[in-house]
Scaffold this active site. Structure first.
Site, PDB file in Angstrom:
ATOM      1  CB  ALA A 181      -1.111  -0.107   0.858  1.00  0.00           C
ATOM      2  CD  GLU A 182       3.721  -0.050  -3.286  1.00  0.00           C
ATOM      3  OE1 GLU A 182       2.253   0.164  -3.326  1.00  0.00           O
ATOM      4  OE2 GLU A 182       3.743  -1.057  -3.299  1.00  0.00           O
ATOM      5  CD  GLN A 230       9.071  -5.782  -2.149  1.00  0.00           C
ATOM      6  OE1 GLN A 230       8.408  -5.796  -2.395  1.00  0.00           O
ATOM      7  NE2 GLN A 230       8.950  -6.245  -0.965  1.00  0.00           N
ATOM      8  CG  PHE A 231      11.980  -3.532  -8.245  1.00  0.00           C
ATOM      9  CD1 PHE A 231      11.313  -4.174  -6.994  1.00  0.00           C
ATOM     10  CD2 PHE A 231      12.827  -3.449  -9.138  1.00  0.00           C
ATOM     11  CE1 PHE A 231      11.944  -5.383  -7.457  1.00  0.00           C
ATOM     12  CE2 PHE A 231      13.387  -4.791  -9.216  1.00  0.00           C
ATOM     13  CZ  PHE A 231      12.873  -6.095  -8.537  1.00  0.00           C
ATOM     14  CG  ASP A 272      10.411  -0.549 -11.301  1.00  0.00           C
ATOM     15  OD1 ASP A 272      11.015  -0.077 -10.688  1.00  0.00           O
ATOM     16  OD2 ASP A 272      10.470  -0.156 -13.102  1.00  0.00           O
ATOM     17  CB  ILE A 329       8.880   6.212  -7.102  1.00  0.00           C
ATOM     18  CG1 ILE A 329       9.158   6.793  -5.865  1.00  0.00           C
ATOM     19  CG2 ILE A 329       8.858   6.337  -8.314  1.00  0.00           C
ATOM     20  CD1 ILE A 329      10.351   6.830  -4.964  1.00  0.00           C
ATOM     21  CG  HIS A 363      10.169  -5.113 -11.979  1.00  0.00           C
ATOM     22  ND1 HIS A 363       9.228  -5.674 -12.385  1.00  0.00           N
ATOM     23  CD2 HIS A 363      10.085  -5.726 -10.802  1.00  0.00           C
ATOM     24  CE1 HIS A 363       8.007  -6.008 -11.561  1.00  0.00           C
ATOM     25  NE2 HIS A 363       8.530  -5.727 -10.585  1.00  0.00           N
TER      26      HIS A 363
HETATM   27  C1  LIG Z   1       3.277  -1.861  -6.134  1.00  0.00           C
HETATM   28  C2  LIG Z   1       3.950  -2.882  -5.937  1.00  0.00           C
HETATM   29  N1  LIG Z   1       4.491  -3.032  -5.150  1.00  0.00           N
HETATM   30  C3  LIG Z   1       5.034  -3.828  -4.489  1.00  0.00           C
HETATM   31  C4  LIG Z   1       5.654  -5.245  -5.444  1.00  0.00           C
HETATM   32  C5  LIG Z   1       6.416  -6.255  -5.259  1.00  0.00           C
HETATM   33  N2  LIG Z   1       5.718  -7.481  -5.086  1.00  0.00           N
HETATM   34  C6  LIG Z   1       5.764  -8.124  -6.327  1.00  0.00           C
HETATM   35  S1  LIG Z   1       4.234  -9.454  -6.081  1.00  0.00           S
HETATM   36  C7  LIG Z   1       4.278  -8.544  -4.187  1.00  0.00           C
HETATM   37  C8  LIG Z   1       2.875  -9.786  -3.910  1.00  0.00           C
HETATM   38  C9  LIG Z   1       2.216  -9.649  -4.092  1.00  0.00           C
HETATM   39  O1  LIG Z   1       1.195 -10.639  -3.017  1.00  0.00           O
HETATM   40  P1  LIG Z   1       0.235 -11.174  -3.868  1.00  0.00           P
HETATM   41  O2  LIG Z   1      -0.820  -9.893  -4.176  1.00  0.00           O
HETATM   42  O3  LIG Z   1      -0.999 -11.729  -2.504  1.00  0.00           O
HETATM   43  O4  LIG Z   1       0.310 -11.842  -4.553  1.00  0.00           O
HETATM   44  P2  LIG Z   1       1.023 -13.347  -4.655  1.00  0.00           P
HETATM   45  O5  LIG Z   1       2.622 -12.503  -5.160  1.00  0.00           O
HETATM   46  O6  LIG Z   1       1.099 -14.332  -3.236  1.00  0.00           O
HETATM   47  O7  LIG Z   1       0.628 -14.474  -5.653  1.00  0.00           O
HETATM   48  C10 LIG Z   1       4.906  -7.857  -4.097  1.00  0.00           C
HETATM   49  C11 LIG Z   1       5.101  -6.770  -2.515  1.00  0.00           C
HETATM   50  C12 LIG Z   1       5.373  -4.949  -7.116  1.00  0.00           C
HETATM   51  N3  LIG Z   1       5.762  -4.954  -8.230  1.00  0.00           N
HETATM   52  N4  LIG Z   1       4.111  -3.702  -7.102  1.00  0.00           N
END
Ligand SMILES: Cc1ncc(C[n+]2csc(CCOP(=O)(O)OP(=O)(O)O)c2C)c(N)n1
Ligand SMILES: Cc1ncc(C[n+]2csc(CCOP(=O)(O)OP(=O)(O)O)c2C)c(N)n1
Ligand SMILES: [Mg+2]
Ligand SMILES: [Mg+2]
Lengths: 319, 325, 325, 319
Positions: B59-60, B82-83, B85, B87, B129
């Site tokens: 929840a950025e 985390q990245f 991208d 932001i 990414h």
């Molecule tokens: C906006 C955003 N925030 C963080 C990430 C990094 N990230 C990639 S997958 C992930 C977890 C997502 O969890 P969920 O929605 O439960 O999907 P799951 O991987 O469990 O299938 C995160 C935090 C991202 N790609 N995009």
């Protein structure tokens, strides 16, 4: 179980395809054959397949970073997908996309997505488009439990509900977002409860039971297509592998992982098909053999395909 | 001297500042027991506990906004994305809130907010990414932008960022996390706005930053073999920008190349070029040449990414071009 | 010729395109019966109905994202943001999704998405209602950026934007909505990437756009009285940028001033300066001079806003400076 | 009604102050004395006052574009506020802020805000800060019905709930966001129902009854301060004026506006105070007179104050 035999067998075949595809990607990635990084759908096959089975070819889906399963479930071809993962010119997206960006609008696949929750408003827009064009199409939007904490989720579900858009929101609740167990960052157990805040129905189903997923989604898709608006369907499931290949999973209790692997979706479905006389074991084996063969060919296809020519790098930026 | 990885150096900066100042608090996705997507926060949750090393939901906008409110009320949040991208998601909180609050409110509060975010490509990570958005933030008054290229700088600049009472966006290039470099045991900080002259030279000035610094230095060695003596300036912070060092160098070498990883239009490379065109035009004996990514999202396939992101050869050629060779 | 207000000209463009193409669909906050915060969509809800002129909730990320999905599936959404200031909220959908989808997906879909958003200050509207972020979007491949300065251009460029299959960010300066200008009854469009030479001159080139065009033209008259013949170039679209006209003009006048309303660092003014420093350095007989906002959020109080945003006198002085007078 | 007399009178005084201030701003703006634009709080006085009354001076609030009422309710001085609206150097924010950006951290006022919903995560951060510092402070976050459709709302409430932050979310549901009647863009009647999706209590109160607002917020504030986490309090209310001064309000039925003006919050409260023997009419009149005098002085103060010197324009950008 009032489902046509063909559909039941198609669901079986697609779950198998996902399983085979992902398992092969796992090996190929470990062997260093695939560039970038990949997130596998192993263990969650029933969600994508059950949710896509009620759809027509021209219905829409949006997918996630963990997208291979959704794309196969919507009819994606293994060879062109694999070529995309290899970064080859013959991939669905000419190698420009990769694992996290496979799209194929001809089958209504509006893209896997590298940005968590970004598919949610996009699917909502496809549903709005269908409504404006009066095309009768429906959109299915896949996203994870993690994504349900993003603002896009809230804004999109409220909008879809306000305009009674033809869309089904399918939340894949696999308990974790990367390392974070969802109970640590959310007080509620069922994400489906959030539907109350938008005045839409919310349903919880066993995401490892493809028939249950199908039935819940079929009802929601019919509802959407009839103009009655969106539904939130939460599927409880689990990913078998680490968040991405290469990650060391130290955050999930091994017992938990094992318990869920035991509850895997394909074997019980196989049993069901045989018990109910839908197909014989031999028939199912034939399907499986065909999938394995297709998988082999897909890898061969990808390996033999050329890399995109450097001079294509600046194509497709502008219309 | 002791050698540390870039990500270790960052982690050490965090740990030292957290020990020094109890209000320094970290949050972000997976930064707790997991140690962060790039291992920067490893061990911090164990040392400082979950009250100061907080795992957030995905929840950025929410958790960066939470940083703004916390920074305004006596906490020094250091937030990890985390990245970089995505932001794109908390832009509102950074640009209209954090960057402006002190000013809009007539100076009656401080905004000691640090956002750490990995940038960059060359990893076949695809279009979502591999971004680098430092130019956007350099544009906005009230935001400082840090782009360290070495473990030493990473540590010293992060400590400065944490002590700074302004919004600081701290960009860490993913290709750098795994590089090693000297980091002294003793405490040190590095002031913002002081570029590092990584290599002195008299024939051409190459202004660069972050991962391109390493590539530019390698090019400079090749240039030396061809008899061209390049001065390599690593900006370290693109905002504030060390205008003095850039101008002095150009006045000495009479030639300017700017090498940056990402797109050209309205970017840091534009600003450096504009600065020199405004203030040292008369000293130039050749055109300014910019080396940047080509005009496309960063593609996945290795054969294409190589084409879109700048190659070392591009920097080499740019130098020849400004020298008219 | 017939005279229309800028906002009327925009409304007419929308109406004509909606009649021409049934897939053109509008949404945004208060654009229905209310007619939009600036009156642009007045009458459209009545003519086209609520299926094509859609009032949305206050949810910018959601409804811009909805635009991305709709544009990818056969609709031409034209989305209004009430102020461009909070384009910070849907940045993700614009930059990582709309701008990249065609490319990432290998060209298999189109993105005919238009986002209209008012920019600019000089209205005592304070720090969060006076922004101009065109530089951010110019930076990103896959996005076109339009900044019309006259009713004629507003109409012709908006029609082009709607027919374009790329993401177009269409910035309307608030000070312009109420100005009148000639707009023919006959259908016309204006191609992107063609700057308008608003005034020919031989002594200095002033590159500008949007509201600063009007101010620059007024300065040019004053300069003429002092015997200085300024050429005024109105970019009309900052992406694509009309490099040819800029370079040709500079090659003629040998002097360049860039006048833009908002901040300097990594902005359109940087890009214009860099372009000329790269491609026409030898033609310059004086330093490039940029006129921009000073480095602060736009303050509320009239006495301060006047100080932060560029004054006409600043443009005048800039010309004297590059001419060495 | 178990509320100390002092508090009851303070609530009366602050509601009056808001009423007088806003009414004066209305006139001054129409006369062209105030630059920029202003959004008035007339009719909603009971919400801000009832919600701020349980707070200590060092508790936090975040406010909105319609912020004058919140700031007065939290203790803001009329003269420095008015000076800010006039863009004078003596304003709370040296004239740099204006109507939409008044802040005064000494009273915990973290700012009005020109961006709808932006105060929500900021208040959440103040609550997190209080928790980390173990200061015992509480944050109250004001926002409108329109703002509750923004993603910030969702992300913030989920975060606050997950960490049990000391915060109260006060939604001022005045039925409209600018011209848009909320029932057109949201299917649910009560925004408080959204609390279910975050596992926090949600309460609906009559926003024109200051005692009801106070009691609901007092309970929520106590809950927050005790560490039990956030509450969502929805106050049903109405704005009397157009969205901003100068706007022509064609979108609300005049009967609706009139009905709500009849239900205004101050007169019944006055009656209640007298009936319950809390204060005599004369005592209330004395309070009113003092407020009117303070208001006069505030305008005088503002008018006489200098504009900020141009050379201060570049101060306060950097620490
Ligand atoms: C906006 C955003 N925030 C963080 C990430 C990094 N990230 C990639 S997958 C992930 C977890 C997502 O969890 P969920 O929605 O439960 O999907 P799951 O991987 O469990 O299938 C995160 C935090 C991202 N790609 N995009
Ligand atoms: C992010 C954002 N979107 C839109 C606006 C324009 N705007 C200002 S106030 C407002 C309505 C807000 O409605 P609500 O939250 O119900 O507050 P109210 O005005 O009714 O008090 C809108 C849309 C804005 N300032 N910020
Ligand atoms: Mg998950
Ligand atoms: Mg409202």
């Amino acid at each position: 179980m009032n489902i046509p035999r063909e559909k039941l067998l198609m669901m079986y075949e697609r779950m198998l395809k996902i399983r085979e595809f992902e398992d092969r990607v796992r090996v190929l990635f470990a062997e260093g054959e695939l560039p970038g990084f990949v997130h596998l759908y192993l263990g969650e096959e029933a969600v994508a397949v059950g949710a896509c089975a009620p759809l027509n070819d021209d219905d829409y889906i949006t997918s996630t970073h963990r997208g291979h399963g959704h794309i196969i479930a919507k009819g994606g071809e293994l060879d062109r997908m694999m070529a995309e993962l290899y970064g080859r010119a013959t991939g669905y997206n000419k190698g420009k996309g990769g694992s996290m960006h496979i799209a194929y609008p001809k089958l209504g696949i509006l893209g896997a997505n590298g940005i968590v929750s970004a598919g949610i408003p996009i699917a909502t827009g496809a549903a709005m488009s269908a409504k404006v064009r009066k095309s009768g199409q429906v959109a299915v939007c896949f996203f994870g439990d993690g994504a349900s904490n993003e603002g896009t989720f809230h804004e999109s579900l409220n909008i879809a509900s306000a305009y009674s858009l033809p869309i089904v929101y399918v939340c894949e609740n696999n308990l974790y977002a990367v390392s974070t167990r969802q109970s640590r960052v959310r007080k509620i157990e069922d994400i489906a409860d959030r539907s109350i805040g938008y005045g839409m129905p919310g349903v919880v189903v066993d995401g490892n039971d493809v028939v249950a997923v199908f039935e819940a989604c079929k009802e929601a898709v019919d509802r959407a297509r009839s103009g009655a608006g969106p539904t939130l369907v939460e599927c409880k499931t689990y990913r078998w592998r680490a968040h991405f290949e290469g990650e060391v999973d130290t955050y999930r209790p091994p017992e938990e992982v094992e318990a869920w692997i035991k509850r895997e979706p394909i074997a019980p479905y196989e049993k069901l098909l045989v018990q109910q006389g839908i197909a014989s074991e031999a028939e199912l084996k034939a399907i499986k053999d065909a999938v394995i063969k297709e998988m082999e060919e897909a890898v061969e296809f990808a390996r033999k395909s050329p890399f995109p020519a450097p001079e294509t790098a600046l194509e497709d930026v502008w219309a | 001297m002791r050698q540390l990885f870039y990500n270790q150096a960052l982690g050490e900066a965090l740990a030292e500042e957290m020990r020094r100042d109890k209000t320094v608090t970290l949050w972000g996705i997976d930064i707790g027991p997991y140690g962060g997507a790039n291992g920067v926060t490893k061990g911090l949750w164990e040392e400082f506990g979950e009250a100061r090393v907080i795992d957030t939901p995905v929840a950025e906008l929410g958790y960066v906004g939470m940083g703004v409110g916390a920074a305004a009320t006596g906490i020094r949040p250091v937030i990890e994305l985390q990245f970089s991208d995505w932001i794109t998601l908390p832009m509102e909180m950074i640009v209209n809130q954090a960057a402006k609050m002190r000013y809009m409110f007539g100076g009656i509060l401080e905004m000691p907010l640090v956002i750490r975010a990995p940038i960059g490509g060359y990893l076949n990570a695809g279009a979502q990414h591999s971004n680098s958005f430092e130019s956007w933030f350099a544009f906005v008054p009230g935001i400082k932008v840090v782009v360290p290229s070495t473990p030493y700088d990473a540590k010293g600049l992060l400590k400065t960022a944490i002590r700074d009472n302004n919004t600081v966006i701290f960009f860490e290039h993913k290709k750098l996390y795994g590089i090693k470099g000297e980091v002294p045991e003793e405490e040190y900080t590095i002031p913002f706005g002081e570029a590092a002259i990584r290599r002195e030279g008299k024939d051409v000035t190459i202004v660069t930053y972050a991962y391109q610094t390493l590539r530019t230095l390698s090019v400079a060695e090749k240039l030396a073999k061809a008899g061209i003596d390049a001065e390599v300036i690593d900006l370290r912070t693109v905002k504030p920008m060390d205008e003095t060092r850039i101008l002095e160098s150009v006045k000495k070498t009479h030639h300017l190349v700017v090498a940056q990883e990402i797109w050209k239009t309205c970017s840091v490379s534009s600003e450096v070029a504009a600065l020199v065109a405004e203030q040292a035009l008369d000293y130039l004996d050749g055109p300014i040449v910019r080396v940047t990514a080509k005009e496309a999202p960063v593609p996945f396939s290795p054969s294409l990414e190589e084409e879109v992101l700048p190659k070392e050869q591009d920097i080499y050629d740019a130098v020849l071009k400004t020298l008219g060779r």
